[in-house]
Scaffold this motif. Structure first.
Motif, PDB file in Angstrom:
ATOM      1  N   HIS A 105       0.868  -1.174   0.000  1.00 39.97           N
ATOM      2  CA  HIS A 105       0.000   0.000   0.000  1.00 39.97           C
ATOM      3  C   HIS A 105       0.903   1.222   0.000  1.00 39.97           C
ATOM      4  O   HIS A 105       1.820   1.323   0.821  1.00 39.97           O
ATOM      5  CB  HIS A 105      -0.891  -0.023   1.253  1.00 39.97           C
ATOM      6  CG  HIS A 105      -2.062   0.883   1.164  1.00 39.97           C
ATOM      7  ND1 HIS A 105      -2.356   1.814   2.119  1.00 39.97           N
ATOM      8  CD2 HIS A 105      -3.033   0.994   0.222  1.00 39.97           C
ATOM      9  CE1 HIS A 105      -3.455   2.456   1.789  1.00 39.97           C
ATOM     10  NE2 HIS A 105      -3.877   1.985   0.626  1.00 39.97           N
ATOM     11  N   TYR A 164      -3.305   0.087  -3.443  1.00 42.68           N
ATOM     12  CA  TYR A 164      -2.467  -1.085  -3.350  1.00 42.68           C
ATOM     13  C   TYR A 164      -1.737  -1.226  -4.672  1.00 42.68           C
ATOM     14  O   TYR A 164      -2.185  -0.720  -5.703  1.00 42.68           O
ATOM     15  CB  TYR A 164      -3.298  -2.336  -3.054  1.00 42.68           C
ATOM     16  CG  TYR A 164      -3.835  -2.317  -1.644  1.00 42.68           C
ATOM     17  CD1 TYR A 164      -3.004  -2.634  -0.575  1.00 42.68           C
ATOM     18  CD2 TYR A 164      -5.142  -1.940  -1.384  1.00 42.68           C
ATOM     19  CE1 TYR A 164      -3.472  -2.590   0.731  1.00 42.68           C
ATOM     20  CE2 TYR A 164      -5.618  -1.888  -0.082  1.00 42.68           C
ATOM     21  CZ  TYR A 164      -4.777  -2.212   0.965  1.00 42.68           C
ATOM     22  OH  TYR A 164      -5.230  -2.160   2.245  1.00 42.68           O
ATOM     23  N   THR A 177      -6.758  -8.411  -0.554  1.00 42.77           N
ATOM     24  CA  THR A 177      -6.840  -7.266  -1.457  1.00 42.77           C
ATOM     25  C   THR A 177      -7.706  -7.655  -2.646  1.00 42.77           C
ATOM     26  O   THR A 177      -7.483  -8.682  -3.267  1.00 42.77           O
ATOM     27  CB  THR A 177      -5.432  -6.867  -1.956  1.00 42.77           C
ATOM     28  OG1 THR A 177      -4.575  -6.693  -0.831  1.00 42.77           O
ATOM     29  CG2 THR A 177      -5.486  -5.593  -2.776  1.00 42.77           C
TER      30      THR A 177
END
Length: 115
Positions: free
Chosen positions: A12, A28, A72
């Motif tokens: 990130h 990200y 993610t």
């Protein structure tokens, strides 16, 4: 020793400054380059976004993380590969992507860069 991103890490960090169609703000990113290169402070990174990006999806330059087993979610934007100073941008490790995601991203990058 402090963290150094390695190939396949999802991190990130901020993508600012940006212009035009580039992603802006904190996102990200999937690290493409290897740890030895990244130890210089730069890393090759593809941003990950949950945005629509219809144009990019229609030409096949986005690899989805959906149902990949990662926390993610979103799409890896292979068409926005960037060399970024991960130290200045305060990169934080999130997780490691599965090998099959890296293989798919590598294939898309090869098609973009060496067509």
């Amino acid at each position: 020793m402090a963290y150094v991103p390695k190939r396949g890490d999802i991190i990130h960090l901020t993508f600012d400054p940006a212009s035009g169609k580039e992603m802006l703000g904190k996102h990200y990113g999937l690290v493409i380059s290897g740890k030895i290169f990244n130890s210089s402070g730069l890393a090759m990174i593809c941003p990950v976004s949950q945005g629509v990006a219809a144009d990019a999806r229609s030409v096949g330059t986005v690899v989805t993380l959906m149902d990949s087993g990662t926390q993610t979610q979103g799409g890896v934007h292979c068409h926005q590969l960037k060399s970024l100073d991960w130290r200045v941008r305060k990169a934080e490790f999130k997780e490691v992507s599965p090998d099959f995601i890296m293989q798919e991203v590598s294939g898309r990058l090869e098609a973009i860069l060496f067509d």
